[in-house]
Scaffold this motif. Structure first.
Motif, PDB file in Angstrom:
ATOM      1  N   ARG A 130      12.504   2.472   1.905  1.00  0.00           N
ATOM      2  CA  ARG A 130      11.964   3.307   1.272  1.00  0.00           C
ATOM      3  C   ARG A 130      12.178   5.002   1.408  1.00  0.00           C
ATOM      4  O   ARG A 130      12.789   5.458   1.758  1.00  0.00           O
ATOM      5  N   ASP A 139       8.031   2.761  -1.806  1.00  0.00           N
ATOM      6  CA  ASP A 139       8.668   1.535  -1.257  1.00  0.00           C
ATOM      7  C   ASP A 139       9.222   0.481  -2.537  1.00  0.00           C
ATOM      8  O   ASP A 139       8.338  -0.329  -3.063  1.00  0.00           O
ATOM      9  N   VAL A 144       5.358  -0.436  -3.701  1.00  0.00           N
ATOM     10  CA  VAL A 144       3.909   0.193  -3.719  1.00  0.00           C
ATOM     11  C   VAL A 144       4.289   1.693  -2.910  1.00  0.00           C
ATOM     12  O   VAL A 144       5.761   2.333  -2.638  1.00  0.00           O
ATOM     13  N   ALA A 145       3.504   2.726  -3.470  1.00  0.00           N
ATOM     14  CA  ALA A 145       3.475   4.227  -2.885  1.00  0.00           C
ATOM     15  C   ALA A 145       2.129   4.651  -2.262  1.00  0.00           C
ATOM     16  O   ALA A 145       1.113   4.236  -2.959  1.00  0.00           O
ATOM     17  N   TRP A 146       2.511   5.653  -1.732  1.00  0.00           N
ATOM     18  CA  TRP A 146       1.539   6.381  -0.590  1.00  0.00           C
ATOM     19  C   TRP A 146       1.637   8.341  -0.782  1.00  0.00           C
ATOM     20  O   TRP A 146       2.904   8.500  -1.099  1.00  0.00           O
ATOM     21  N   GLU A 149      -0.586   8.719   3.500  1.00  0.00           N
ATOM     22  CA  GLU A 149      -0.816   7.539   4.072  1.00  0.00           C
ATOM     23  C   GLU A 149      -1.681   6.952   3.501  1.00  0.00           C
ATOM     24  O   GLU A 149      -3.056   6.214   3.594  1.00  0.00           O
ATOM     25  N   THR A 150      -2.081   7.366   1.541  1.00  0.00           N
ATOM     26  CA  THR A 150      -3.319   6.801   1.098  1.00  0.00           C
ATOM     27  C   THR A 150      -2.402   6.094  -0.385  1.00  0.00           C
ATOM     28  O   THR A 150      -2.002   6.681  -1.317  1.00  0.00           O
ATOM     29  N   ARG A 151      -2.512   4.351   0.257  1.00  0.00           N
ATOM     30  CA  ARG A 151      -2.097   3.861  -1.333  1.00  0.00           C
ATOM     31  C   ARG A 151      -2.193   4.166  -3.043  1.00  0.00           C
ATOM     32  O   ARG A 151      -3.847   4.076  -2.456  1.00  0.00           O
ATOM     33  N   GLU A 153      -2.742   3.713  -6.464  1.00  0.00           N
ATOM     34  CA  GLU A 153      -3.005   2.777  -7.864  1.00  0.00           C
ATOM     35  C   GLU A 153      -2.083   2.722  -8.901  1.00  0.00           C
ATOM     36  O   GLU A 153      -2.777   4.134  -9.542  1.00  0.00           O
TER      37      GLU A 153
END
Length: 172
Positions: A130, A139, A144-146, A149-151, A153
């Protein structure tokens, strides 16, 4: 075999034949599907290096095929369609298409775009960890990205841009 495999998804046989002939002339291998369901089956079985995807297909619309392909991987996709309005292009690109070609098209241009997209997609390094930049975490393997800690879209294109910016900070 190192020769790239191109999946041509086109319900108009004469267009598919022309595309395959031009692609083969330039050294690509090809497979063909004439509808959306066959395209997904063939994509899963043949594992193409790139998909040329008509938007208006029988059985399953090309945009639905694109969504399904994006949910299961990152095979490059070039959309082929008669709809050339900006909103249509933006929708296709937001759904994850790597390029968008409007019909009628020059087959030589399509082959050139195939080569360009393949070069871009193969030049992307395959990271295993990551990436972090402040509260942002990316990642590259899971795509995926945050942030805090909020993913997030993101479309495939947005994700790739974000990953590149995090990987190479302070560079234009």
């Amino acid at each position: 075999m190192n020769t790239p495999l191109i999946l041509v998804v086109e319900d108009e046989a004469h267009i598919a034949e022309v595309l395959e002939a031009y692609l083969r002339r330039d050294g690509y291998r090809t497979e063909r599907a004439a509808d959306g369901k066959s395209a997904l089956r063939l994509a899963g079985h043949a594992r193409p290096d790139l998909v040329l995807l008509d938007v208006h297909l029988p059985q399953l619309d090309g945009l639905e095929v694109l969504k399904t392909l994006r949910s299961s991987g990152n095979t490059p996709v070039i959309l082929l369609t008669a709809r050339g309005e900006d909103l249509d292009k933006m929708l296709g690109l937001r759904l994850g298409a790597d390029d968008y070609v409007v019909k009628p098209f020059n087959p030589n241009e399509v082959v050139a775009r195939v080569g360009a997209v393949l070069r871009r997609s193969s030049a992307t390094p395959q990271p295993t960890e990551r990436l972090k930049a402040g509260p942002l975490e990316v990642d590259p393997v899971a795509m995926v990205a945050w942030i805090a800690e909020t993913r997030l879209e993101l479309t495939l294109t947005e994700f790739r841009l974000l990953e590149h910016l995090v990987r190479y900070p302070n560079r234009t």
